[in-house]
Design a protein around this motif. Structure first.
Motif, PDB file in Angstrom:
ATOM      1  N   THR A 191       0.833  -1.207   0.000  1.00  0.00           N
ATOM      2  CA  THR A 191       0.000   0.000   0.000  1.00  0.00           C
ATOM      3  C   THR A 191       0.865   1.253   0.000  1.00  0.00           C
ATOM      4  O   THR A 191       0.598   2.212  -0.735  1.00  0.00           O
ATOM      5  CB  THR A 191      -0.943   0.016   1.224  1.00  0.00           C
ATOM      6  N   LEU A 192       1.937   1.225   0.816  1.00  0.00           N
ATOM      7  CA  LEU A 192       2.838   2.384   0.844  1.00  0.00           C
ATOM      8  C   LEU A 192       3.483   2.581  -0.526  1.00  0.00           C
ATOM      9  O   LEU A 192       3.641   3.711  -0.996  1.00  0.00           O
ATOM     10  CB  LEU A 192       3.904   2.196   1.926  1.00  0.00           C
ATOM     11  N   ALA A 193       3.810   1.455  -1.182  1.00  0.00           N
ATOM     12  CA  ALA A 193       4.425   1.557  -2.510  1.00  0.00           C
ATOM     13  C   ALA A 193       3.446   2.195  -3.495  1.00  0.00           C
ATOM     14  O   ALA A 193       3.828   3.056  -4.296  1.00  0.00           O
ATOM     15  CB  ALA A 193       4.845   0.174  -3.001  1.00  0.00           C
ATOM     16  N   ILE A 194       2.189   1.781  -3.417  1.00  0.00           N
ATOM     17  CA  ILE A 194       1.180   2.358  -4.311  1.00  0.00           C
ATOM     18  C   ILE A 194       1.014   3.853  -4.020  1.00  0.00           C
ATOM     19  O   ILE A 194       0.942   4.683  -4.931  1.00  0.00           O
ATOM     20  CB  ILE A 194      -0.173   1.622  -4.155  1.00  0.00           C
ATOM     21  N   GLY A 195       0.989   4.188  -2.727  1.00  0.00           N
ATOM     22  CA  GLY A 195       0.871   5.594  -2.343  1.00  0.00           C
ATOM     23  C   GLY A 195       2.044   6.406  -2.876  1.00  0.00           C
ATOM     24  O   GLY A 195       1.879   7.539  -3.334  1.00  0.00           O
ATOM     25  N   TRP A 196       3.220   5.800  -2.844  1.00  0.00           N
ATOM     26  CA  TRP A 196       4.414   6.489  -3.328  1.00  0.00           C
ATOM     27  C   TRP A 196       4.324   6.713  -4.848  1.00  0.00           C
ATOM     28  O   TRP A 196       4.659   7.769  -5.364  1.00  0.00           O
ATOM     29  CB  TRP A 196       5.645   5.645  -2.968  1.00  0.00           C
ATOM     30  N   LEU A 197       3.818   5.694  -5.549  1.00  0.00           N
ATOM     31  CA  LEU A 197       3.680   5.800  -7.003  1.00  0.00           C
ATOM     32  C   LEU A 197       2.618   6.824  -7.393  1.00  0.00           C
ATOM     33  O   LEU A 197       2.824   7.646  -8.278  1.00  0.00           O
ATOM     34  CB  LEU A 197       3.279   4.430  -7.587  1.00  0.00           C
ATOM     35  N   LEU A 198       1.455   6.763  -6.734  1.00  0.00           N
ATOM     36  CA  LEU A 198       0.332   7.607  -7.141  1.00  0.00           C
ATOM     37  C   LEU A 198       0.414   9.017  -6.583  1.00  0.00           C
ATOM     38  O   LEU A 198       0.071   9.982  -7.247  1.00  0.00           O
ATOM     39  CB  LEU A 198      -0.991   6.980  -6.700  1.00  0.00           C
ATOM     40  N   PHE A 199       0.861   9.154  -5.323  1.00  0.00           N
ATOM     41  CA  PHE A 199       0.805  10.447  -4.662  1.00  0.00           C
ATOM     42  C   PHE A 199       2.163  10.979  -4.240  1.00  0.00           C
ATOM     43  O   PHE A 199       2.242  12.018  -3.617  1.00  0.00           O
ATOM     44  CB  PHE A 199      -0.130  10.376  -3.444  1.00  0.00           C
ATOM     45  N   ASP A 200       3.200  10.216  -4.577  1.00  0.00           N
ATOM     46  CA  ASP A 200       4.541  10.702  -4.289  1.00  0.00           C
ATOM     47  C   ASP A 200       4.712  11.032  -2.799  1.00  0.00           C
ATOM     48  O   ASP A 200       5.225  12.080  -2.448  1.00  0.00           O
ATOM     49  CB  ASP A 200       4.809  11.953  -5.145  1.00  0.00           C
ATOM     50  N   ILE A 201       4.230  10.144  -1.938  1.00  0.00           N
ATOM     51  CA  ILE A 201       4.338  10.398  -0.498  1.00  0.00           C
ATOM     52  C   ILE A 201       5.804  10.413  -0.092  1.00  0.00           C
ATOM     53  O   ILE A 201       6.639   9.778  -0.733  1.00  0.00           O
ATOM     54  CB  ILE A 201       3.580   9.331   0.336  1.00  0.00           C
ATOM     55  N   SER A 202       6.090  11.155   0.988  1.00  0.00           N
ATOM     56  CA  SER A 202       7.500  11.265   1.369  1.00  0.00           C
ATOM     57  C   SER A 202       7.946  10.005   2.101  1.00  0.00           C
ATOM     58  O   SER A 202       7.194   9.427   2.884  1.00  0.00           O
ATOM     59  CB  SER A 202       7.700  12.501   2.252  1.00  0.00           C
TER      60      SER A 202
END
Lengths: 269, 262, 340
Positions: free
Chosen positions: B124-135
């Motif tokens: 989920t964190l990986a998806i968040g990083w891909l879609l929303f560029d989370i820090s």
């Protein structure tokens, strides 16, 4: 004719089950309260957001609350009516679904009455209350045009949400443990439509405008009633295309339901 | 100790068996991550400056996605396994087993949570990083603190759930309670927004309750907000406090069970 | 009697399933996560039989032998892989709804009733669902109430009924619309003797007065003995025996064994026993008798024993279906349709 008789029977089942449920007054009231508090906290969350931020996508607190209520009314009514569908995945897994197939009336109507729950009534009433409150605060006029928009929004919204819930039951004919995907679409869909749809990214909102037309059905009628600027530019066609897309979606889902039941016939459990 | 490891191992196996459910869960988390993330950014679009109550848009988006990723790991909702054993009376025989009752449930819960870290949190964190560029955690140390805080968070979450399950000794029907519970924990743990956004006195109340030790603690270590040692210490204090509360509730409940004859 | 068309006619019915392959050992679960291999299992293969109007047929076999799969196909719930079946002139899986009006189905382990409604409401709903005329409904309900003794729990929600009560309710529900064929899957499973008796009584009455045809699966030899003249045995999806029930039992059932404990001052002479009986003195007050199944039933044996001594305790080993079926498999003489 046959069809009317089956609907009448469905209503009869629903009535009896509701009556049976009301007998456990204590637990019924507790559930009513418990479910309402969920809606209250959601509203509180929106209010707190607006204490920190002045607007959301150019919409004020009252405007967002009106949109929230528009969506919640359709969603909660749909959720009350579709409760039995929630049980389909479990029934398919255990094979209890078999018994619906040994009876001479529509499997879908039987599935819908597998569980009749009145626990959403509290939420529906709250949503109506919120709607009236926001409507008065915004000082909106009730004309024949707005009335038409509201009615079509709610009818289409209810049909759409029921269709989405049905999708969940349908998926379970093929795979076990699918309920979550559908929750994502149904609950996600309602969560998403509670906010102005133009705040979402293009690819995401496209799905919920054209494929599952919640955007057209809830967002646009509200936007027209509020007379807000239309960043996406579909306002002129929305009142016509919303119902059309809803009919298409419902037709597709009913086709899939048939396929699903046939698949169950051919695989068993 | 071996027996608890074995229980945890079985629970892990159970988790791995549901492939479809895992994928479905990731889908759900992502959908809600996108929705809540978009709403958050939509709100930030309406303010002049960058930070609101010390939270930048990046911080807030990261909070949304970490929350989604930890939803199943923490499992704050819908866990009424223990209350069911109380209602059916099965708890009486659970007490008779030659192993610690608390240890039994705790190891089961870690067996549930540990695979969820790999199967749900990380993707989920990986998806968040891909879609929303989370820090991402700014330093490896923060990443490590985050992991520790997550594991302690599971323990806090378990203790809170256990305590609320034990209420079944006194309540006949807990469904209403469950609904209220779900709502309050969602809100007070910082699920929808950082606790820092709450108005006073709600903010102080939320900070003094154990719910923030479940989600806010890991998030704060990830973002480097506050001293990680202090955050971890607070989590540990909560674990100890809740264990004490649970054992008191259990003793009283047990006595009640005996009086009523199961 | 004229010989009309059979009620059920099954020809070369076959049903296969795909079963996901399980991975064992280390990382088994992980491998299951990654692979999609499956095996084909024959649940029912190539079975053929007819059931004539008014027959009561027992359908027996071990768990997983294919009984339920066959029944599901006959009800129209499941489509076969190949072969054909005609039930009351219809193809079940194509004309399911029409057929539903004419058959009654009872699944012993699942209720057909609405769990949260009183039994009475459930029965009324079914009346409307099957469009039963008022007088037929009244008459059928009256019969059911009398023979199944429903009155004490008619107003009770189904979820609060005991297993036996629920089963009686389910039976009443299944016959309200005067079905020509009753399909019963384990109708007496888990019930006590009294409840079993009541249900068997009801089924016999129904068969006699309405001529209702019945197909029932069971694990209980008593059901077969008391209800069915004809038995079909299925094993691993194949029909292994189709014929007379007493013949099957006589051939493979072994003797009926009855142990008795008599009052202290009594004794039983083992000389001059009737034909088909052997006896053995075990301890001071206990004897063991074996009765030839061709000449005796457990009932007649106990009755005879009560005439020769004052019994304090009786234990009956009437053989079990499982044992009988095992014997059947072990014998080489078996093939489908070997009697009749």
């Amino acid at each position: 004719m046959d069809w009317q008789q089956e609907l009448g029977l469905t209503w009869r089942i629903a009535k009896l089950r509701i009556a049976a449920q009301m007998q456990f007054q204590g637990s019924f009231l507790m559930q009513l309260f418990g479910n309402s508090i969920m809606t209250i906290m959601e509203i509180v969350t929106v209010v707190i957001f607006f204490q920190q931020f002045p607007a959301l996508g150019g919409w004020t607190l009252d405007e967002v609350l009106l949109l929230y209520a528009m969506c919640a009314i359709a969603f909660e009514i749909a959720d009350t009516m579709q409760n039995g569908l929630d049980l389909v995945p479990e029934q398919v897994r255990t094979g209890d679904f078999d018994r619906l197939l040994t009876r001479p009336i529509s499997v879908y109507l039987q599935a819908i009455t597998l569980d009749i729950s009145v626990r959403h009534i509290g939420k529906t009433i709250l949503a109506f209350g919120l709607f009236c409150w926001a409507w008065l605060r915004l000082d909106l006029a009730l004309t024949s045009e707005t009335l038409l928009l509201l009615t079509s929004a709610w009818i289409c919204g209810i049909a759409l949400f029921i269709a989405i819930f049905t999708l969940g039951a349908i998926v379970s004919f093929w795979t076990v443990g699918s309920i979550e995907v559908v929750n994502a679409i149904s609950y996600g869909g309602s969560d998403l439509a509670q906010y102005p749809i133009h705040i979402y990214r293009r690819w995401f909102r496209t799905i919920f405008i054209w494929l599952i037309p919640i955007g057209f059905v809830i967002y646009y009628p509200t936007l027209i009633i509020l007379d807000k600027p239309d960043p996406l530019g579909f306002a002129p066609i929305a009142p016509a295309i919303g119902p059309l897309l809803t009919i298409a979606f419902v037709a597709l889902v009913s086709l899939l339901w048939r396929q699903g039941v046939n698949h169950y016939h051919s695989t068993g459990s | 100790m071996r027996i608890y490891l074995e229980i945890a191992r079985l629970a892990i196996h159970q988790q791995l068996a549901y492939r479809a459910a895992t994928l479905a869960g990731l889908f759900t988390n992502s959908v809600f991550g996108v929705i809540l993330g978009s709403v958050m950014l939509g709100f930030y679009g309406s303010v002049e400056g960058d930070c609101v109550n010390g939270w930048s848009p990046d911080d807030a988006i990261t909070l949304i996605w970490i929350n989604q990723s930890l939803l199943v790991v923490m499992y704050l909702w819908g866990w009424w396994d223990v209350s069911r054993t109380i209602q059916t009376g099965a708890i009486a025989s659970d007490f008779l087993r030659p192993i610690s009752w608390y240890g039994l449930w705790l190891s089961r819960d870690f067996g549930r949570a540990l695979p969820a870290i790999f199967l749900r949190m990380v993707p989920t964190l990986a998806i968040g990083w891909l879609l929303f560029d989370i820090s991402l955690p700014a330093t490896p140390a923060r990443g490590l603190w985050f992991l520790i805080a997550v594991i302690l968070g599971v323990w806090v979450s378990f203790s809170i759930r256990l305590l609320s399950n034990l209420l079944a000794f006194w309540l006949i029907d807990h469904r209403g309670l469950a609904a209220v519970w779900l709502t309050l924990t969602t809100f007070l743990s910082g699920m929808a927004m950082p606790i820092a956004f709450f108005p006073e006195p709600l903010r102080t109340i939320a900070e003094l309750l154990p719910f923030q030790a479940v989600l806010m603690s890991p998030i704060n270590t990830w973002l480097g907000k506050g001293d990680p040692l202090l955050i971890i210490a607070v989590q540990m204090i909560w674990i100890v406090a809740l264990v004490i509360l649970c054992s008191i509730a259990l003793k009283r409940g047990e006595r009640r069970l005996v009086v009523q004859g199961g | 009697m004229p010989s009309p068309d059979p009620i059920v006619s099954v020809t070369c019915l076959t049903r296969t399933f795909q079963r996901r392959r399980l991975h064992r050992g280390r990382f088994g679960a992980l491998r299951a996560l990654a692979s999609r291999q499956s095996d084909t299992v024959n649940a029912v293969s190539d079975i053929t039989f007819d059931i004539q109007p008014g027959e009561m047929v027992g359908y027996i076999g071990q768990n997983g032998a294919g009984k339920s799969t066959t029944i599901k196909m006959l009800c129209g719930i499941l489509v076969p892989t190949s072969g054909s079946a005609t039930v009351l002139g219809a193809t079940p899986w194509r004309q399911r709804k029409q057929l539903a009006h004419r058959i009654g189905v009872v699944f012993g382990q699942r209720t057909q009733l609405w769990w949260d409604l009183p039994l009475r409401d459930s029965l009324h709903l079914l009346r409307h669902m099957y469009r039963v005329p008022g007088d037929r409904f009244a008459e059928n309900l009256a019969t059911a109430r009398e023979v199944l003794d429903l009155d004490p729990f008619l107003a009770t929600p189904v979820r609060q009924l005991s297993l036996g009560q629920r089963m009686r309710g389910d039976l009443a529900a299944a016959i309200l619309h005067d079905p020509d064929l009753l399909i019963l899957d384990e109708p007496t499973i888990g019930l006590d003797l009294l409840a079993k008796d009541r249900i068997r009584d009801f089924l016999r009455t129904l068969n006699r007065t309405h001529g209702t045809t019945m197909l029932l699966t069971t694990h209980d030899l008593g059901d077969i003995e008391e209800l069915c003249e004809r038995v079909m045995v299925i094993d691993a999806g194949r029909l292994r025996f189709d014929g007379n029930a007493t013949a099957l039992q006589h051939q493979f059932g072994g003797d009926i064994e009855i142990g008795v404990d008599v009052a202290h001052d009594q004794t039983i002479a083992l000389a001059n026993l009737p034909t088909g009986v052997t006896g053995e003195h075990l301890t001071a007050s206990t004897w063991m008798f074996r009765f030839d199944r061709g000449l005796w039933t457990s009932g007649s044996a106990v009755r005879w024993l009560t005439t020769i001594a004052e019994l304090r305790d009786v234990s009956i080993n009437d053989g079990s279906l499982e044992q009988m079926i095992r014997d059947l498999y072990l014998s080489d003489k078996t093939s489908a349709h070997n009697v009749n």
